[in-house]
Write a protein that holds these residues in place. Structure first.
Motif, PDB file in Angstrom:
ATOM      1  N   ARG A  89      -9.237  -5.732  -9.959  1.00  0.00           N
ATOM      2  CA  ARG A  89      -9.093  -6.857 -11.459  1.00  0.00           C
ATOM      3  C   ARG A  89      -7.778  -7.118 -12.267  1.00  0.00           C
ATOM      4  O   ARG A  89      -7.790  -7.473 -12.687  1.00  0.00           O
ATOM      5  CB  ARG A  89      -9.246  -5.241 -12.494  1.00  0.00           C
ATOM      6  N   SER A  90      -6.531  -6.133 -11.980  1.00  0.00           N
ATOM      7  CA  SER A  90      -5.561  -6.590 -12.153  1.00  0.00           C
ATOM      8  C   SER A  90      -4.633  -7.698 -10.835  1.00  0.00           C
ATOM      9  O   SER A  90      -3.800  -8.213 -11.480  1.00  0.00           O
ATOM     10  CB  SER A  90      -4.450  -5.826 -12.099  1.00  0.00           C
ATOM     11  N   MET A  91      -5.418  -8.096 -10.031  1.00  0.00           N
ATOM     12  CA  MET A  91      -5.175  -8.297  -8.913  1.00  0.00           C
ATOM     13  C   MET A  91      -3.520  -8.386  -8.462  1.00  0.00           C
ATOM     14  O   MET A  91      -3.112  -9.173  -8.511  1.00  0.00           O
ATOM     15  CB  MET A  91      -5.453 -10.421  -9.021  1.00  0.00           C
ATOM     16  N   GLY A  92      -3.651  -7.373  -8.424  1.00  0.00           N
ATOM     17  CA  GLY A  92      -2.141  -6.182  -7.593  1.00  0.00           C
ATOM     18  C   GLY A  92      -1.898  -6.028  -6.799  1.00  0.00           C
ATOM     19  O   GLY A  92      -3.172  -4.285  -6.593  1.00  0.00           O
ATOM     20  N   ASP A 122      -5.969  -4.221  -6.178  1.00  0.00           N
ATOM     21  CA  ASP A 122      -6.473  -3.352  -7.166  1.00  0.00           C
ATOM     22  C   ASP A 122      -7.437  -4.842  -8.503  1.00  0.00           C
ATOM     23  O   ASP A 122      -6.542  -5.625  -7.909  1.00  0.00           O
ATOM     24  CB  ASP A 122      -5.811  -2.853  -8.695  1.00  0.00           C
ATOM     25  N   ASN A 142     -13.547  -1.762  -7.825  1.00  0.00           N
ATOM     26  CA  ASN A 142     -12.766  -2.530  -7.379  1.00  0.00           C
ATOM     27  C   ASN A 142     -11.632  -2.638  -6.594  1.00  0.00           C
ATOM     28  O   ASN A 142     -10.699  -2.912  -7.073  1.00  0.00           O
ATOM     29  CB  ASN A 142     -12.127  -3.382  -9.463  1.00  0.00           C
ATOM     30  N   LYS A 184      -1.938  -1.803  -5.792  1.00  0.00           N
ATOM     31  CA  LYS A 184      -1.213  -0.808  -5.832  1.00  0.00           C
ATOM     32  C   LYS A 184      -0.633   0.722  -5.030  1.00  0.00           C
ATOM     33  O   LYS A 184       0.429   1.955  -6.090  1.00  0.00           O
ATOM     34  CB  LYS A 184      -2.679  -0.308  -6.245  1.00  0.00           C
TER      35      LYS A 184
END
Length: 535
Positions: free
Chosen positions: A327-330, A325, A311, A332
């Motif tokens: 999963r978090s849609m953010g 990321d 991911n 990193k």
């Protein structure tokens, strides 16, 4: 007187006594002597007897000795006779031994001569065998060269018939492959491969109503079904499968630049204006697409997106590298870099990312340290790298450049080989089995063999009506799918053997004898090529 007489008597008595005594003594002595004499006589008699016995024994022994002497004389005479005979026999034996030695010497000489003749014969036989084998090799080589040349000639004849397959072009194509394969030729040669490709109907232009350039093509799996995913710079998303089915979706204001897999169901698509759109696909037979998230990266010229597994996605602009990321849609991490970046590519098995720009600009990043991006400018390649692929199987890097030159670089950055043929910038490059596949702005795709990688390496060239921008290989069906700048897609089979099988299945007839004589030759035994046919 009386006294005298008495005295005399006494004397006489004494004398008588003395005489008696003497007599007795003498008598005893006499008897003793007689006894001794008798004993001596007895001894003498015994000795005489013994002497007689001895004499008789001696006489007997003498007789025996005389007899033995006679026997010995006879035996000596016989021995002398035998000795003479033995001497005669020995003489004969010596003569015979001499004759035998002479015969043996002649036999040895004859054996040596026979060995020499055998050695000469063996040498002659070996020489004859060697010459025969060399002649067989020469003949086999000549036959091989003849049939390989004929295979190439048949392929050229098939291609001369045009790209639309006919009965005779299919026969020529299949025959060219058959003789090339049978005699150990290179099946993937340009003419043989192309002839089979056209004859098997394995090359196909897929007409779509897409408005934009097909910027990225990827192989995806939707609930166990294989589909080809293509995105355009008009926000169009299209899915194809092997049975020519397709599904089409669109997202407004989404000029896509590339797409990367996030997980089994989700894919991330990058737009040129800095948005990463997370798309989720479902439904094996009738796929559906849902937009499940958007990550905004901000202003800039965004160029490339790459999946790094787990991911994690890497996104590159002309002057930065951003780690996302899934999963978090953010975001990193963000790395600010030189403002001359053009493309990037990864070593997925090592978690390493390569970024390339003008004049040999090169950065190396890793998933193990997202905050660090190390500059490592290229020394061997100073022009702009426009396409990159890491070939883990052959432990090398493939770099396509703005001039169309392809570089094969080892782990230490040294140039292993270069390949010249394209006349426009390389748009995409990959390794496929033992080949390198490249597309270019010169409207062509080329196949290069790893076995003959040189600056003048032979390649198989395919031409298109529009610029081929991206391609993907479906290893299961052995098909290549190519997206181009006209919003179209092409596909064709990469397997020569599959194309040959498909061509054979399409054969409707055999060569006529006249066709055989004309294309193949009267000296080649006639054979049939249709499935189930005989020689």
């Amino acid at each position: 007187m009386l006294s005298f007489g008495r005295d005399f008597g006494i004397l006489a008595g004494i004398a008588a006594i003395g005489c008696g005594v003497t007599y007795i003594v003498c008598q005893q002595t006499y008897e003793t002597r007689i006894a001794e004499l008798q004993e001596q006589i007895s001894d003498l008699q015994k000795k005489e007897l013994q002497a007689k016995v001895t004499q008789r024994v001696s006489e007997q022994m003498e007789d025996i000795a005389f007899q033995q002497k006679n026997i010995s004389d006879k035996q000596r005479e016989e021995a002398v006779k035998q000795s003479h005979i033995a001497d005669m026999e020995r003489g004969k034996a010596e003569i015979e031994r001499g004759l035998a030695q002479q015969a043996q010497a002649k036999a040895v000489q004859a054996a040596e001569q026979a060995d020499q003749m055998r050695i000469v014969a063996e040498n002659q036989s070996e020489l004859a065998t060697h010459n025969m084998m060399e002649a067989e090799k020469a003949r086999a080589k000549a036959d091989t060269l003849f049939y390989l040349s004929m295979g190439n000639s048949l392929a050229q004849s098939a291609l001369a018939k045009g790209s639309v397959a006919s009965d005779i072009s299919r026969l020529l194509s299949y025959a060219s492959w058959h003789y090339t394969k049978q005699y150990g030729g290179y099946e993937n040669s340009d003419n043989v491969y192309k002839a089979l490709l056209y004859s098997s109907n394995s090359s196909e232009k897929i007409n779509t109503d897409l408005k934009g350039n097909v910027r990225s093509v990827e192989m995806i799996n939707i609930d166990g079904a294989r589909w080809i995913l293509g995105v355009t710079d008009y926000g169009e998303i299209i899915l194809y499968n092997d049975t020519r089915e397709h599904r089409q979706f669109s997202i407004d204001n989404a000029p896509f630049r590339g797409v990367a897999m996030l997980n089994a169901k989700q894919y991330a698509a990058l737009t040129s204006d800095g948005k990463v759109m997370i798309m989720e696909f479902s439904g094996a037979r009738n796929p559906q697409m849902n937009l499940v998230g958007v990550i905004k990266l901000g202003s800039g010229v965004w160029k490339s997106i790459c999946s790094m597994g787990k991911n994690i996605i890497a996104v590159m602009s002309n002057n930065s590298l951003v780690w996302l990321d899934g999963r978090s849609m953010g975001v990193k991490a963000v790395n600010k870099l030189e403002p001359r970046l053009y493309t990037m590519g990864s070593e997925p098995e090592n978690g390493i990312l390569h970024l390339f720009g003008t004049h040999g600009l090169h950065y190396v990043a890793s998933t193990s340290n997202l905050g660090m991006c190390q500059r490592s400018d290229l020394t061997a390649v100073k022009e702009l790298v426009t396409a990159y692929f890491h070939d883990n199987k052959n432990s090398c890097h493939l770099l396509g450049t703005e001039s169309g030159m392809i570089y094969v670089i080892d782990r230490n950055g040294r140039v292993m080989n270069t390949m010249t043929g394209h006349t426009g910038a390389i748009t995409s490059i990959k390794a496929l089995n033992q080949s390198i596949v490249s597309t270019s702005y010169d409207h062509t795709m080329r196949f290069w063999s790893f076995a003959s990688m040189t600056s003048i390496a032979e390649s198989i060239e395919f031409s298109f009506d529009a610029w081929p921008l991206s391609f993907v290989v479906d290893n299961e069906s052995q098909m290549i799918w190519i997206g181009n700048e006209a919003g179209k897609m092409n596909r064709f089979c990469t397997s020569v053997s599959k194309n040959a099988i498909a061509t054979q299945a399409l054969l409707n007839r055999e060569f006529t004898q006249d066709e055989w004589n004309y294309y193949i030759g009267k000296s080649v035994p006639y054979r049939t090529f249709m499935k189930g046919g005989g020689k």
